[in-house]
Design a protein around this motif. Structure first.
Motif, PDB file in Angstrom:
ATOM      1  N   ARG A  81       0.819  -1.217   0.000  1.00 21.77           N
ATOM      2  CA  ARG A  81       0.000   0.000   0.000  1.00 21.77           C
ATOM      3  C   ARG A  81       0.849   1.261   0.000  1.00 21.77           C
ATOM      4  O   ARG A  81       0.538   2.236  -0.694  1.00 21.77           O
ATOM      5  CB  ARG A  81      -0.928  -0.016   1.223  1.00 21.77           C
ATOM      6  CG  ARG A  81      -1.675   1.278   1.484  1.00 21.77           C
ATOM      7  CD  ARG A  81      -2.688   1.566   0.385  1.00 21.77           C
ATOM      8  NE  ARG A  81      -3.397   2.809   0.636  1.00 21.77           N
ATOM      9  CZ  ARG A  81      -2.958   4.016   0.308  1.00 21.77           C
ATOM     10  NH1 ARG A  81      -1.776   4.160  -0.287  1.00 21.77           N
ATOM     11  NH2 ARG A  81      -3.684   5.093   0.575  1.00 21.77           N
ATOM     12  N   TYR A  82       1.935   1.266   0.769  1.00 19.24           N
ATOM     13  CA  TYR A  82       2.723   2.491   0.924  1.00 19.24           C
ATOM     14  C   TYR A  82       4.066   2.465   0.205  1.00 19.24           C
ATOM     15  O   TYR A  82       4.841   3.428   0.302  1.00 19.24           O
ATOM     16  CB  TYR A  82       2.953   2.775   2.416  1.00 19.24           C
ATOM     17  CG  TYR A  82       1.678   3.091   3.158  1.00 19.24           C
ATOM     18  CD1 TYR A  82       1.036   4.316   2.997  1.00 19.24           C
ATOM     19  CD2 TYR A  82       1.104   2.160   4.024  1.00 19.24           C
ATOM     20  CE1 TYR A  82      -0.129   4.616   3.683  1.00 19.24           C
ATOM     21  CE2 TYR A  82      -0.062   2.445   4.713  1.00 19.24           C
ATOM     22  CZ  TYR A  82      -0.675   3.673   4.531  1.00 19.24           C
ATOM     23  OH  TYR A  82      -1.832   3.960   5.218  1.00 19.24           O
ATOM     24  N   GLU A 199      -3.413  10.084   8.094  1.00 19.96           N
ATOM     25  CA  GLU A 199      -4.303  10.008   6.928  1.00 19.96           C
ATOM     26  C   GLU A 199      -5.271  11.191   6.846  1.00 19.96           C
ATOM     27  O   GLU A 199      -5.760  11.517   5.763  1.00 19.96           O
ATOM     28  CB  GLU A 199      -5.107   8.706   6.952  1.00 19.96           C
ATOM     29  CG  GLU A 199      -4.281   7.445   6.773  1.00 19.96           C
ATOM     30  CD  GLU A 199      -3.792   6.867   8.098  1.00 19.96           C
ATOM     31  OE1 GLU A 199      -3.324   5.726   8.101  1.00 19.96           O
ATOM     32  OE2 GLU A 199      -3.896   7.577   9.129  1.00 19.96           O
ATOM     33  N   HIS A 229      -9.048   3.492   9.896  1.00 15.87           N
ATOM     34  CA  HIS A 229      -9.421   2.166   9.403  1.00 15.87           C
ATOM     35  C   HIS A 229     -10.538   1.515  10.223  1.00 15.87           C
ATOM     36  O   HIS A 229     -11.062   0.464   9.828  1.00 15.87           O
ATOM     37  CB  HIS A 229      -8.204   1.245   9.390  1.00 15.87           C
ATOM     38  CG  HIS A 229      -7.163   1.651   8.383  1.00 15.87           C
ATOM     39  ND1 HIS A 229      -7.359   1.549   7.029  1.00 15.87           N
ATOM     40  CD2 HIS A 229      -5.920   2.170   8.550  1.00 15.87           C
ATOM     41  CE1 HIS A 229      -6.277   1.975   6.388  1.00 15.87           C
ATOM     42  NE2 HIS A 229      -5.404   2.365   7.286  1.00 15.87           N
ATOM     43  N   ASP A 272      -8.291  -1.217   1.297  1.00 21.68           N
ATOM     44  CA  ASP A 272      -9.605  -0.683   0.958  1.00 21.68           C
ATOM     45  C   ASP A 272      -9.520   0.841   0.871  1.00 21.68           C
ATOM     46  O   ASP A 272      -9.953   1.574   1.763  1.00 21.68           O
ATOM     47  CB  ASP A 272     -10.639  -1.115   1.994  1.00 21.68           C
ATOM     48  CG  ASP A 272     -12.073  -0.848   1.538  1.00 21.68           C
ATOM     49  OD1 ASP A 272     -12.246  -0.124   0.533  1.00 21.68           O
ATOM     50  OD2 ASP A 272     -13.001  -1.362   2.180  1.00 21.68           O
ATOM     51  N   THR A 273      -8.954   1.316  -0.211  1.00 23.54           N
ATOM     52  CA  THR A 273      -8.741   2.756  -0.367  1.00 23.54           C
ATOM     53  C   THR A 273     -10.060   3.518  -0.508  1.00 23.54           C
ATOM     54  O   THR A 273     -10.140   4.692  -0.135  1.00 23.54           O
ATOM     55  CB  THR A 273      -7.850   3.042  -1.579  1.00 23.54           C
ATOM     56  OG1 THR A 273      -8.414   2.429  -2.746  1.00 23.54           O
ATOM     57  CG2 THR A 273      -6.440   2.474  -1.357  1.00 23.54           C
ATOM     58  N   VAL A 276     -11.186   4.342   3.015  1.00 23.28           N
ATOM     59  CA  VAL A 276     -10.335   5.405   3.577  1.00 23.28           C
ATOM     60  C   VAL A 276     -10.676   6.744   2.938  1.00 23.28           C
ATOM     61  O   VAL A 276     -10.786   7.771   3.632  1.00 23.28           O
ATOM     62  CB  VAL A 276      -8.846   5.055   3.385  1.00 23.28           C
ATOM     63  CG1 VAL A 276      -7.959   6.243   3.773  1.00 23.28           C
ATOM     64  CG2 VAL A 276      -8.473   3.832   4.204  1.00 23.28           C
ATOM     65  N   ASP A 277     -10.862   6.757   1.635  1.00 24.87           N
ATOM     66  CA  ASP A 277     -11.201   8.007   0.941  1.00 24.87           C
ATOM     67  C   ASP A 277     -12.531   8.571   1.449  1.00 24.87           C
ATOM     68  O   ASP A 277     -12.684   9.791   1.586  1.00 24.87           O
ATOM     69  CB  ASP A 277     -11.280   7.771  -0.563  1.00 24.87           C
ATOM     70  CG  ASP A 277      -9.920   7.535  -1.200  1.00 24.87           C
ATOM     71  OD1 ASP A 277      -8.900   7.812  -0.532  1.00 24.87           O
ATOM     72  OD2 ASP A 277      -9.873   7.056  -2.351  1.00 24.87           O
TER      73      ASP A 277
END
Length: 377
Positions: A81-82, A199, A229, A272-273, A276-277
């Motif tokens: 992810r990062y 985030e 999250h 699960d972007t 998060v968005d």
């Protein structure tokens, strides 16, 4: 004739342990039959990623097996992810455990560790539990001040904890200032960047700490799955660190310190972007709304880049934070008293769902004797 009985002293704690004030978390209940808006612990109001829930349910089908002691699936998911090196990631039971492991691994009695005036209470607990001495650097404008931290560094300093953004103020230090702090530290001093709320930050001059960790041997960044999250109940966090430091942390952590459901759920959540968005968009809408409305009714709100606000109350009989807290509880809202952080007359209030946010503003409007004009923006 029998020998006289020898009376021994009771077991005693290591020096410093009894200096630790017991951490008191935010409340979570007001009794049966009361609709509660839980705004005391900075939990996301959007619940949990559906992908994480699905993975969680599947993971509990075989609880007889030990979890993967290396949390390999989770470290791999975080790395993907990062864009990080999975070998430089250590997972723990919340970032709280990771912070405590760092203190345990790098502090000895007689050492000093620095944190800022209104920094996260776990730092002091971890420092004292390791037998070291906590050193507090004053803040300026309720924000960590790099020069004040540097002024506290001595030959005994081994750790510097910096919450960025900070809890409970919601303020942050620009990345250029973080780099200036690191440049001023001796190479044997470890800079710990606690980025639990990273985030949520929407500032061009902010960086969570990955760049510094990638470039130097004395920087660690910690993160959590408890906030954006929505996995606070599973206790899962992680650190990104130089390999020499991860080697030390892996030697002292429990061999199965992260449970299997937490590994499974967090592995799904980090990817699960969309969830998060959505959480970021919600906060971007309601954080400024809450700040504006509470300010308009005569309350001082510390500017925040996280998912909560620190609200200061008048020093007047019947109008103080303790009175406001009782008024909010009567309306079904749980907020966080922050006396232990040096704010006896303030409340930390998490950004909630639309209904909860309106209840907070409406209740405090009546409390302050002003009128709240409803707005569903």
């Amino acid at each position: 004739m029998s020998e006289p009985t020898t009376i021994l002293d009771a077991p005693s704690a290591r020096p410093g342990i009894l200096d630790i004030a017991t951490y008191v978390p935010g409340g979570h209940s007001l009794g049966e039959g009361v609709k509660v808006h839980r705004l005391a612990s900075n939990e996301t109001p959007l619940g949990t990623s559906p992908l994480a829930k699905e993975a969680l349910l599947k993971s509990v089908e075989e609880p007889q097996y030990y979890p993967d002691g290396g949390a390999t699936a989770l470290r791999t998911a975080i790395a993907k992810r990062y864009g990080l090196d999975a070998n430089r990631i250590v997972c723990g039971a919340g970032s709280d455990e990771v912070l405590s492991l760092i203190a345990q691994g790098f502090l000895n009695p007689g050492d000093e560790a620095i944190y800022t005036e209104h920094g996260f209470l776990v730092y002091r607990i971890a420092i004292l539990a390791a037998g070291a001495t906590p050193i507090v650097a004053p803040e300026v404008g309720l924000t960590a001040n790099v020069d004040a931290i540097i002024d506290k560094v001595t030959e005994k300093t081994r750790l510097v904890f910096l919450a960025n953004p900070n809890n409970p103020t919601g303020t942050y230090v620009p990345f250029d200032e973080v780099k200036r702090l690191h440049a001023a530290l001796p190479s044997n001093v470890l800079l710990v960047l606690d980025a639990a709320y990273a985030e949520y930050v929407r500032r061009n001059d902010y960086e969570s700490g990955v760049e510094l960790v990638s470039s130097f041997d004395n920087v660690v960044m910690t993160r959590t799955f408890s906030k954006i999250h929505g996995l606070a109940g599973l206790r899962i966090g992680w650190a990104y660190a130089p390999e020499g430091i991860t080697g030390i942390l892996n030697r002292i952590r429990g061999p199965f310190n992260v449970n299997a459901p937490a590994i499974a759920a967090a592995s799904a959540a980090v990817g699960d972007t969309a969830f998060v968005d959505a959480a970021i968009a919600h906060n971007d809408q309601w954080l400024p709304w809450m700040t504006e409305k509470l300010s308009a009714i005569g309350l001082k709100v510390t500017p925040s880049v996280a998912n909560f606000v620190l609200v200061h109350f008048p020093d007047e009989d019947g109008k103080r934070a303790e009175n406001a807290d009782e008024a909010l509880k009567a309306a079904g809202v749980l907020c966080r008293r922050v006396t232990g952080y040096g704010f006896p007359n303030a409340l930390r209030i998490t950004i909630g769902l639309e209904e909860a946010n309106h209840v907070v503003v409406d209740t405090l409007s009546h409390f302050m004797g002003t009128q709240f004009m409803g707005d569903t923006r």
